[in-house]
Design an enzyme around this catalytic site. Sequence first.
Site, mmCIF file in Angstrom:
data_model
loop_
_atom_site.group_PDB
_atom_site.id
_atom_site.type_symbol
_atom_site.label_atom_id
_atom_site.label_comp_id
_atom_site.label_asym_id
_atom_site.label_seq_id
_atom_site.Cartn_x
_atom_site.Cartn_y
_atom_site.Cartn_z
ATOM 1 N N ASP A 93 0.869 -1.155 0.000
ATOM 2 C CA ASP A 93 0.000 0.000 0.000
ATOM 3 C C ASP A 93 0.918 1.220 0.000
ATOM 4 O O ASP A 93 2.129 1.099 0.234
ATOM 5 C CB ASP A 93 -0.898 -0.031 1.233
ATOM 6 N N ASP A 95 -0.024 5.067 1.223
ATOM 7 C CA ASP A 95 -0.190 5.962 2.368
ATOM 8 C C ASP A 95 -0.243 5.179 3.677
ATOM 9 O O ASP A 95 -1.072 4.281 3.834
ATOM 10 C CB ASP A 95 -1.463 6.784 2.194
#
Length: 329
Positions: A93, A95
């Site tokens: 991922d 953020d």
Amino acid sequence: DCTMMEPLRTPARRRRFTPAAAAVALAASAFVVYAGVSAQAWRSSETQLRSSLVRMPQPRVGVAGLTRRSAASLGRRVLPPCRATMPEALLFDCDGVLVDTEKDGHRVAFNRAFQEKGLGFQWEVDQYGKLLEVGGGKERMTAYFNEVGWPGDWPADDAGRQARVKELHLLKTDIFSKMVTTGELPLRPGVERLVTEALDRGVTVACCSTSNEKSVQAVVNLLPPEKAKEFTIFAGDVVPRKKPDPAVYLLASKELNIPPERCAVIEDSHIGKCAGKDAGMTVIVTKSGYTANEDFSGADAIVDELGDPGRIQVSMDTIAELMPSPLTS
């Protein structure tokens, strides 16, 4: 002398039977018959016992700081370290995983965009934490405006509103990208180390995010150029449904031509964990500022950070131990 010689053979002794010896032999024969039946029954019982033991959950021993769950909770048998299997793809991922961006990155960029457009909105720290339950920046603004009311000078129809949301989000993305490139947001501990380990092992690396592709690329570019160029990015509106829907991870699996069960995911949020697990992948959660108290049940491992040398909590070897065996996946 290397000449082959006939091996010595010892003549067999003649056996002498007496009445006493015959009685002993008869008793021994009876015992052998009984023992044979018992041995056969024991072997059958042993087979059943071994079968049940294979299905029993085996304890998982922590390695390099990983919090490891029982085999039963993972739904598969744990393999010993010697049979650990390296993933074929490591999917990050963005953020909260590559950079802890949310509180001091995206939130600040949204507020600056609101200010530049003359909108009277200001997202506070706790408020933004709640808004993060909605995946995607445009979707997040839409949910917020639906709750508190839309700007008065915006169109009243949905298409017109969404056009303004898209325009505002592009401004926010530009602001965020400048924040990243000027060094306001550094990589989290252990990110570059783990990427290096993956590439050294021949593992494919990619980034799967609900954020705008330009923002994600700016974060990935914090890595040295020779490592950043190895990333494939799946971001933004590349899929119609965002996390917790598994669509972005399933797309990555398809495009990389790597089965979901051979992919490992690094996530930091509940919705990201759900997306990875629903895609059928192994998921390691590295908690971030906003997500520390979220529900991560079902994750394969949960850590505070990936960790730099001296504090390593996740390595490619420990990820390999979490992967399902090719024989059982």
